[in-house]
Design an enzyme around this catalytic site. Structure first.
Site, PDB file in Angstrom:
ATOM      1  N   GLU A  49      30.072  21.461  38.904  1.00 28.61           N
ATOM      2  CA  GLU A  49      29.177  21.653  37.776  1.00 28.61           C
ATOM      3  C   GLU A  49      29.804  20.922  36.593  1.00 28.61           C
ATOM      4  OE1 GLU A  49      27.441  25.362  35.054  1.00 28.61           O
ATOM      5  OE2 GLU A  49      28.825  25.724  36.716  1.00 28.61           O
TER       6      GLU A  49
ATOM      7  N   GLU B  50      22.965  27.759  26.351  1.00 24.65           N
ATOM      8  CA  GLU B  50      23.494  29.015  26.858  1.00 24.65           C
ATOM      9  C   GLU B  50      23.680  29.955  25.668  1.00 24.65           C
ATOM     10  OE1 GLU B  50      26.065  28.141  30.813  1.00 24.65           O
ATOM     11  OE2 GLU B  50      27.064  27.638  28.925  1.00 24.65           O
TER      12      GLU B  50
END
Length: 388
Positions: A161, A243
């Site tokens: 990621e 986020e």
């Protein structure tokens, strides 16, 4: 991003995927409508990109509204501890995410693209974002790699990621620990590494911004050089979003794009605005009764680089259909990225002409272009301007 595994553990993966799949596809919404479903999503630009709500870390309400080029977070209730995982990852992406794939011109769907492929080196992406005045969040890319060739039904990627943090607020930090710094895409980044059952490599921009353009390979080559990835792995999706830990309403991706022909798309007509202007006042050639004038403002500086905006003003009584500006950079300085114009350089001399979409400037109207550079900022530079 689906980081729910970090909170619940691998042991419950199968049950969660089953439950999530039922919600994910049932939560599809039209491009014109607000999405409040936990894993609701919709396609934009005739399927080229997918916008997803992806509220995986909280039971509180989160609603987003897709646009033709991104989305806006309308409601983001609740908060979570800032020393843990975030609430969600509302985002727009290109590629496949848990079997939900973009389709319009997508070379990643459904089987990914191996990083050793020549086509991989031609993939670039661009994003522009806006930020609210409150909340705790990061604004980031989330780029996923699988160790083997995936299928359309692949869930959690097992390779890496790759996160690219453009901005963040509060005391939050990436997973793992800082392992170094890197100079990529005209900026300096703190590099973090951690693991969540897959490698998580985060590049945190030392000078926050609301806009970025880069080739995926420029970051991935650094990942590989550090031993955290491989050119044999497969790129599956390129995602951009936020986020949030606390709040998040008002966050927006105003423009997102991916190109696959080697061209780096501009960050759109909205120049980065996350850094307040410095004390350097705009400098310009004196306006006249006709023609155009230009002023240059240094928006921000950091060690080894800078960001600036040039405003082009039509001083005449009728519209102009094109413009050309010229100015000089300090010795040793160079432009690393420019948007809303086309630049040619010769030594320290820079000439910028309009892009295809901003050459027409109404009488007494104005337009802007911006750029980042390496070296000393052109404080005091006086651009000239002429219609073209």
């Amino acid at each position: 991003m689906n980081r729910f595994l970090k909170a619940i553990g691998i042991a419950t993966l199968l049950g969660v995927l089953t439950a999530m799949g039922a919600v994910f596809f049932a939560g599809q919404a039209s491009a014109a409508g607000q999405i409040c479903e936990q894993y609701g999503s919709t396609s934009i630009q005739s399927g080229r990109y997918i916008v997803q709500n992806n509220r995986w870390g909280t039971s509180s309400t989160q609603c987003i509204t897709p646009t033709t080029s991104g989305f806006t977070v309308d409601q983001a209730d609740g908060s979570v501890a800032t020393n843990g995982a975030p609430k969600s990852y509302p985002s727009v992406y290109y590629g496949c995410h848990y079997g939900n794939c973009s389709t319009n011109g997508d070379i990643l769907s459904p089987n990914g693209l191996q990083a050793s492929s020549s086509a991989f080196s031609r993939i670039s992406t661009s994003v522009s974002m806006t930020y609210p005045s409150s909340g705790t969040y990061d604004a980031s890319y989330d780029i996923w790699f699988n160790k083997s060739q995936p299928t359309a039904t692949t869930g959690q990627n097992d390779g890496a990621e790759l996160m690219v943090w453009l901005n963040h607020t509060g005391s939050i930090q990436p997973i793992g620990s800082k392992v170094g710094t890197a100079s990529i895409a005209g900026a300096t980044w703190d590099v973090w590494y951690g693991s969540s059952g897959w490698n998580v490599i985060s590049y945190v921009r030392q000078q926050p911004t609301s806009s970025a353009s880069f080739s995926v390979a420029s970051f991935w080559s650094d990942v590989v050089s550090r031993g955290y990835g491989s050119t044999s792995w497969y790129l599956t999706s390129i995602q951009a979003g936020f986020e949030p830990w606390v709040g998040g309403a008002g966050l927006a991706v105003t423009n997102f794009s991916v190109t696959t022909d080697g061209a780096t798309p501009p960050p759109t007509s909205n120049p980065p605005t996350s850094n307040p202007p410095t004390s350097n006042p705009p400098t310009s050639n004196p306006p006249s009764g006709s023609g155009c004038s230009a002023s240059l403002r240094v928006d921000s500086t950091w060690q080894g680089g800078f960001q600036a905006t040039v405003t082009v003003t039509n001083n005449g009584s009728s519209a102009i259909s094109g413009w050309r500006t010229a100015f000089s950079l300090p010795s040793g300085a160079s432009i690393s990225n420019l948007w809303n114009g086309t630049a040619t350089t010769s030594g320290s001399s820079v000439t910028v002409t309009n892009a295809s979409y901003n050459g027409n400037v109404a009488a007494k109207g104005s337009t802007t272009y911006g750029f980042t550079g390496n070296g000393t900022a052109p404080s005091g530079a006086t651009p000239t301007c002429s219609p073209s």
